[in-house]
Design a protein around this motif. Structure first.
Motif, PDB file in Angstrom:
ATOM      1  N   GLY A  20      36.173 -13.932  -9.973  1.00 22.67           N
ATOM      2  CA  GLY A  20      36.023 -14.263  -8.560  1.00 22.67           C
ATOM      3  C   GLY A  20      34.569 -14.402  -8.164  1.00 22.67           C
ATOM      4  O   GLY A  20      34.207 -15.292  -7.387  1.00 22.67           O
ATOM      5  N   LEU A  21      33.693 -13.554  -8.728  1.00 20.62           N
ATOM      6  CA  LEU A  21      32.273 -13.626  -8.402  1.00 20.62           C
ATOM      7  C   LEU A  21      31.638 -14.881  -8.989  1.00 20.62           C
ATOM      8  O   LEU A  21      30.783 -15.510  -8.366  1.00 20.62           O
ATOM      9  CB  LEU A  21      31.549 -12.380  -8.923  1.00 20.62           C
ATOM     10  N   TYR A  22      32.069 -15.258 -10.188  1.00 23.00           N
ATOM     11  CA  TYR A  22      31.570 -16.501 -10.793  1.00 23.00           C
ATOM     12  C   TYR A  22      31.939 -17.701  -9.927  1.00 23.00           C
ATOM     13  O   TYR A  22      31.110 -18.568  -9.641  1.00 23.00           O
ATOM     14  CB  TYR A  22      32.146 -16.663 -12.203  1.00 23.00           C
ATOM     15  N   ILE A  23      33.192 -17.745  -9.497  1.00 26.23           N
ATOM     16  CA  ILE A  23      33.632 -18.853  -8.645  1.00 26.23           C
ATOM     17  C   ILE A  23      32.942 -18.780  -7.283  1.00 26.23           C
ATOM     18  O   ILE A  23      32.686 -19.798  -6.644  1.00 26.23           O
ATOM     19  CB  ILE A  23      35.169 -18.845  -8.513  1.00 26.23           C
ATOM     20  N   CYS A  24      32.612 -17.560  -6.857  1.00 28.03           N
ATOM     21  CA  CYS A  24      31.829 -17.392  -5.634  1.00 28.03           C
ATOM     22  C   CYS A  24      30.483 -18.105  -5.774  1.00 28.03           C
ATOM     23  O   CYS A  24      30.005 -18.762  -4.849  1.00 28.03           O
ATOM     24  CB  CYS A  24      31.632 -15.903  -5.367  1.00 28.03           C
TER      25      CYS A  24
END
Length: 401
Positions: A143-147
């Protein structure tokens, strides 16, 4: 493989890895989408149609999509970090060259090459994370990468649109290149070397067999189609929303229109929330909620009221990134071997959707107008619901078996 070999949440290595991929996602999508707010500028400067202008984005994404099919397998032989870092540096350098393009045709050639260069990061990133991050922490890390992807999408569009409003498009893209080189250096310094990756010889025959296996996996195909629809409808909306807002009855300025890309910040929020929702409530419930949000948002943009149109756009962005976060992590959970190739296939369909639906939206906008683009998007989202129903039934059947 023992759990102690994974990078665990809360450790220094976990934070460094997350920072590296956050910056990498930011860099990749800043470069990829920095031309989107410049489409009206290209249209007037080169005296071309909106559909032709959109090729500056569509050709890049389709080149990226095709190249990802090969970069994933290449990294199986050469290593994850080495290929990703080369990709980031090469794409950044090309960004510095693009402003010196003598014609629009040359700009398209360079953007196509840049799409190939960009492919080395997203085709490998999810495989690296699924190999190195503890399964219990993978949802949050993904999720943080896609963030970071969402922030890069927002920044690239906003930055180039604003700079071109006070200077010119050449200055905007050149400055994006400078920022991207800095991001590449940070990535190289912070990303740990792979611990769980084991290199293998590049075997074209084996690569073809594994590719065939992925394409015959019904559950993967459903997720591939979902990715195709999510990004495709998003790109079509933003490509032609810009033209719509620049024309009557809105007649907004280029700088003001560029501010709509701030909505991608919601993608940062939704991708993180989706990761936590998956960990708590499961993928099925999260993806249905995400698609429902997209459908409501897209429908609201049919309104001629500016606030409702913009509100609907913002809502759709939230749902699209939420759905993408779920789908991308789901691919890694389904396959046990050749993860890089499986994630590359997902992203191939994801970016192919951008090129196909984005360009189709241009044809529809030129002949029918904005409402035609909206109804096209609604149709695709409805198809996504049917595809997900098929996926759920397959998952339930496998669980019973």
């Amino acid at each position: 493989m023992k759990d102690t070999q994974y990078i665990k949440k809360g450790t220094k290595l976990y934070h460094k890895t997350n920072l590296a991929f956050f910056v990498a996602g930011f860099n990749t999508f800043t470069i990829l989408y920095c031309v989107q707010p410049l489409l009206p500028t290209f249209t007037h400067h080169y005296e071309i149609s909106p559909t032709v202008a959109s090729l500056s984005l569509s050709l890049t994404t389709i080149a990226l999509a095709i190249a990802m099919l090969f970069f994933g397998s290449l990294s199986d032989a050469l290593g994850r970090k080495k290929v990703m870092l080369f990709s980031m540096i090469a794409a950044s350098i090309i960004c510095l060259v693009i402003p010196f393009s003598p014609t629009f045709q040359w700009l398209l050639i360079l953007r196509t090459i840049q799409g190939i260069a960009l492919a080395g990061l997203p085709s490998i990133a999810m495989a690296y994370l699924s190999e190195e991050i503890s399964p219990k922490s993978l949802g949050a890390a993904m999720g943080l990468y896609i963030c970071g992807n969402a922030l890069g999408s927002t920044f690239g569009r906003m930055f180039s649109g604003m700079v071109s409003g006070v200077a010119d498009w050449q200055t905007a893209i050149f400055l994006v290149g400078i920022i991207s080189l800095i991001a590449s250096i940070i990535f190289g310094l912070f990303l740990p070397r792979s611990s769980n990756f084991r290199p293998s010889n590049l075997d074209v025959g084996r690569m073809g067999r594994s590719l065939k296996g992925h394409l015959l996996n019904g559950k993967l195909i459903c997720l591939f189609i979902l990715g195709f629809i999510l990004l495709g409808t998003n790109v079509a909306m933003f490509n032609y929303m810009s033209f719509t807002l620049l024309e009557e009855p809105y007649s907004l300025s280029q700088s003001v229109v560029s501010s709509i890309f701030l909505f991608f910040i919601l993608g940062m929020v939704s991708s993180i929330i989706a990761g936590k929702m998956v960990d708590s409530y499961g993928k099925k419930r999260t993806v249905i909620i995400s698609l429902s949000i997209v459908l409501v948002g897209v429908a609201l943009t049919l309104s001629s009221n500016l606030l409702l149109k913009l509100g609907g756009t913002a809502i759709s962005v939230y749902g699209i990134f939420s759905g993408h976060s779920v789908a991308s992590s789901w691919v890694g959970a389904i396959v046990s071997q050749n993860k890089a190739q499986a994630t590359s296939l997902y992203l191939f369909f994801y970016y192919a959707g951008s090129s196909v639906i984005g360009t189709l939206g241009g044809v529809i906008w030129s002949t029918i107008g904005w409402n035609g683009v909206v109804w096209m998007n609604i149709l695709f989202i409805v198809i996504a619901f049917f595809i997900m129903n098929i996926l759920f039934k397959k998952s339930e059947k496998d669980a019973v078996a």
